[in-house]
Design a protein around this motif. Sequence first.
Motif, PDB file in Angstrom:
ATOM      1  N   TYR A   5      31.465  74.051  33.333  1.00  0.00           N
ATOM      2  CA  TYR A   5      30.775  73.526  32.155  1.00  0.00           C
ATOM      3  C   TYR A   5      30.152  74.726  31.435  1.00  0.00           C
ATOM      4  CZ  TYR A   5      27.318  70.844  29.419  1.00  0.00           C
ATOM      5  OH  TYR A   5      26.547  70.308  28.401  1.00  0.00           O
ATOM      6  N   SER A   8      25.852  77.830  25.894  1.00  0.00           N
ATOM      7  CA  SER A   8      24.803  78.835  25.648  1.00  0.00           C
ATOM      8  C   SER A   8      23.491  78.420  26.328  1.00  0.00           C
ATOM      9  CB  SER A   8      24.543  78.983  24.150  1.00  0.00           C
ATOM     10  OG  SER A   8      25.734  78.985  23.425  1.00  0.00           O
ATOM     11  N   PHE A   9      23.221  77.119  26.333  1.00  0.00           N
ATOM     12  CA  PHE A   9      22.016  76.570  26.988  1.00  0.00           C
ATOM     13  C   PHE A   9      20.756  77.313  26.538  1.00  0.00           C
ATOM     14  CE2 PHE A   9      25.714  76.064  29.778  1.00  0.00           C
ATOM     15  CZ  PHE A   9      25.795  74.691  29.818  1.00  0.00           C
ATOM     16  N   GLY A  15      20.120  66.602  27.244  1.00  0.00           N
ATOM     17  CA  GLY A  15      21.524  66.291  26.959  1.00  0.00           C
ATOM     18  C   GLY A  15      22.437  67.087  27.886  1.00  0.00           C
ATOM     19  N   HIS A  16      22.149  68.381  28.053  1.00  0.00           N
ATOM     20  CA  HIS A  16      22.923  69.218  28.975  1.00  0.00           C
ATOM     21  C   HIS A  16      22.767  68.710  30.412  1.00  0.00           C
ATOM     22  CE1 HIS A  16      22.150  72.615  25.891  1.00  0.00           C
ATOM     23  NE2 HIS A  16      23.433  72.332  25.812  1.00  0.00           N
ATOM     24  N   LYS A  40      26.087  83.991  18.687  1.00  0.00           N
ATOM     25  CA  LYS A  40      24.717  83.717  18.244  1.00  0.00           C
ATOM     26  C   LYS A  40      23.719  84.573  19.020  1.00  0.00           C
ATOM     27  CE  LYS A  40      25.926  79.323  19.108  1.00  0.00           C
ATOM     28  NZ  LYS A  40      25.788  77.941  19.502  1.00  0.00           N
ATOM     29  N   ARG A  88      33.273  69.677  28.440  1.00  0.00           N
ATOM     30  CA  ARG A  88      32.398  69.856  27.292  1.00  0.00           C
ATOM     31  C   ARG A  88      31.803  68.499  26.924  1.00  0.00           C
ATOM     32  NH1 ARG A  88      30.729  74.692  25.477  1.00  0.00           N
ATOM     33  NH2 ARG A  88      31.058  74.217  23.275  1.00  0.00           N
ATOM     34  N   GLY A  89      30.650  68.518  26.282  1.00  0.00           N
ATOM     35  CA  GLY A  89      30.018  67.269  25.869  1.00  0.00           C
ATOM     36  C   GLY A  89      30.330  66.990  24.405  1.00  0.00           C
ATOM     37  N   ARG A  91      28.920  64.886  21.109  1.00  0.00           N
ATOM     38  CA  ARG A  91      27.881  64.050  20.520  1.00  0.00           C
ATOM     39  C   ARG A  91      28.403  63.237  19.358  1.00  0.00           C
ATOM     40  NH1 ARG A  91      24.198  69.243  20.477  1.00  0.00           N
ATOM     41  NH2 ARG A  91      26.334  69.967  20.178  1.00  0.00           N
ATOM     42  N   SER A 120      28.296  62.035  25.003  1.00  0.00           N
ATOM     43  CA  SER A 120      26.872  62.132  25.314  1.00  0.00           C
ATOM     44  C   SER A 120      26.313  60.727  25.492  1.00  0.00           C
ATOM     45  CB  SER A 120      26.136  62.848  24.190  1.00  0.00           C
ATOM     46  OG  SER A 120      26.194  62.071  23.035  1.00  0.00           O
ATOM     47  N   TYR A 124      20.697  60.649  24.189  1.00  0.00           N
ATOM     48  CA  TYR A 124      20.641  62.109  24.010  1.00  0.00           C
ATOM     49  C   TYR A 124      21.582  62.593  22.915  1.00  0.00           C
ATOM     50  CZ  TYR A 124      18.433  61.855  28.600  1.00  0.00           C
ATOM     51  OH  TYR A 124      17.597  61.549  29.638  1.00  0.00           O
ATOM     52  N   ILE A 127      20.279  65.156  20.399  1.00  0.00           N
ATOM     53  CA  ILE A 127      19.564  66.350  20.882  1.00  0.00           C
ATOM     54  C   ILE A 127      20.504  67.554  20.918  1.00  0.00           C
ATOM     55  CG2 ILE A 127      18.268  67.364  22.793  1.00  0.00           C
ATOM     56  CD1 ILE A 127      17.546  64.588  23.709  1.00  0.00           C
TER      57      ILE A 127
HETATM   58  P1  ADP Z   1      27.765  76.175  22.824  1.00  0.00           P
HETATM   59  O1  ADP Z   1      27.028  77.283  22.141  1.00  0.00           O
HETATM   60  O2  ADP Z   1      28.919  76.641  23.661  1.00  0.00           O
HETATM   61  O3  ADP Z   1      28.114  75.004  21.949  1.00  0.00           O
HETATM   62  P2  ADP Z   1      25.619  74.582  23.944  1.00  0.00           P
HETATM   63  O4  ADP Z   1      24.667  75.061  24.972  1.00  0.00           O
HETATM   64  O5  ADP Z   1      25.073  74.298  22.581  1.00  0.00           O
HETATM   65  O6  ADP Z   1      26.755  75.676  23.925  1.00  0.00           O
HETATM   66  O7  ADP Z   1      26.374  73.296  24.452  1.00  0.00           O
HETATM   67  C1  ADP Z   1      27.133  73.318  25.628  1.00  0.00           C
HETATM   68  C2  ADP Z   1      27.923  72.027  25.749  1.00  0.00           C
HETATM   69  O8  ADP Z   1      27.016  70.938  25.889  1.00  0.00           O
HETATM   70  C3  ADP Z   1      28.765  71.681  24.523  1.00  0.00           C
HETATM   71  O9  ADP Z   1      29.952  71.057  24.987  1.00  0.00           O
HETATM   72  C4  ADP Z   1      27.921  70.701  23.756  1.00  0.00           C
HETATM   73  O10 ADP Z   1      28.703  69.851  22.956  1.00  0.00           O
HETATM   74  C5  ADP Z   1      27.273  69.963  24.910  1.00  0.00           C
HETATM   75  N1  ADP Z   1      26.014  69.337  24.533  1.00  0.00           N
HETATM   76  C6  ADP Z   1      24.956  69.898  23.907  1.00  0.00           C
HETATM   77  N2  ADP Z   1      23.975  68.994  23.709  1.00  0.00           N
HETATM   78  C7  ADP Z   1      24.437  67.824  24.208  1.00  0.00           C
HETATM   79  C8  ADP Z   1      23.908  66.490  24.290  1.00  0.00           C
HETATM   80  N3  ADP Z   1      22.708  66.186  23.780  1.00  0.00           N
HETATM   81  N4  ADP Z   1      24.657  65.541  24.888  1.00  0.00           N
HETATM   82  C9  ADP Z   1      25.890  65.853  25.371  1.00  0.00           C
HETATM   83  N5  ADP Z   1      26.449  67.062  25.313  1.00  0.00           N
HETATM   84  C10 ADP Z   1      25.743  68.041  24.738  1.00  0.00           C
END
Ligand code: ADP
Length: 160
Positions: A5, A8-9, A15-16, A40, A88-89, A91, A120, A124, A127
């Motif tokens: 998974y 960037s977190f 949500g993560h 970023k 990947r998630g 939304r 998601s 969440y 978010i």
């Molecule tokens: P990236 O910069 O790679 O997009 P993120 O940390 O923003 O990294 O997101 C990592 C993963 O988690 C992505 O697949 C994103 O769509 C998913 N994600 C982020 N927020 C949520 C959420 N609230 N619910 C479900 N999935 C999420």
Amino acid sequence: MKVIYPGSFDPPTYGHLDIIQRLSSMFDEVIVALLVNGSKEPLFTLEERIEMIRSDVEGHDLKNVTIKTFDGLMVNFAKEEDTTIIARGLRGMADYEYEKNIARVNGSLYEGLETVFLLSSPKYSFISSSVVKEVASFGGDISSFVSDDVEIKMKEKYKY
Ligand code: ADP
């Protein structure tokens, strides 16, 4: 089966964490993978992000979850980890449009690689790390978006 998974977190949100928990119950092993040199500029250092995810994961007793970092192409990391599954998630449509291209590129770089998408959870679905940073930068309440530990770290960053 082992799943990666990646993300960037910055910072990790509920949500993560929801996606990590769901993956943890679906797969034998989950690797939360932080990209070292993303495009970023992150708010938190890699070490700070690892620490925050670790605290979230330990707080939920998810024993099959490991946190790792990777640099460069995700497909090379997947090969090193000897797995062909990325999660990947999603939304909404914006995530889908963006993610489907990445999934197809990754699939063409590494034959057999599969990207699985988890929708998601509704509560969440609005978010994102960017929204959390925006609200926190104006001193808003982010307690329903992130864990207590992350909230404390955000307060330290934005000094409120
Ligand atoms: P990236 O910069 O790679 O997009 P993120 O940390 O923003 O990294 O997101 C990592 C993963 O988690 C992505 O697949 C994103 O769509 C998913 N994600 C982020 N927020 C949520 C959420 N609230 N619910 C479900 N999935 C999420």
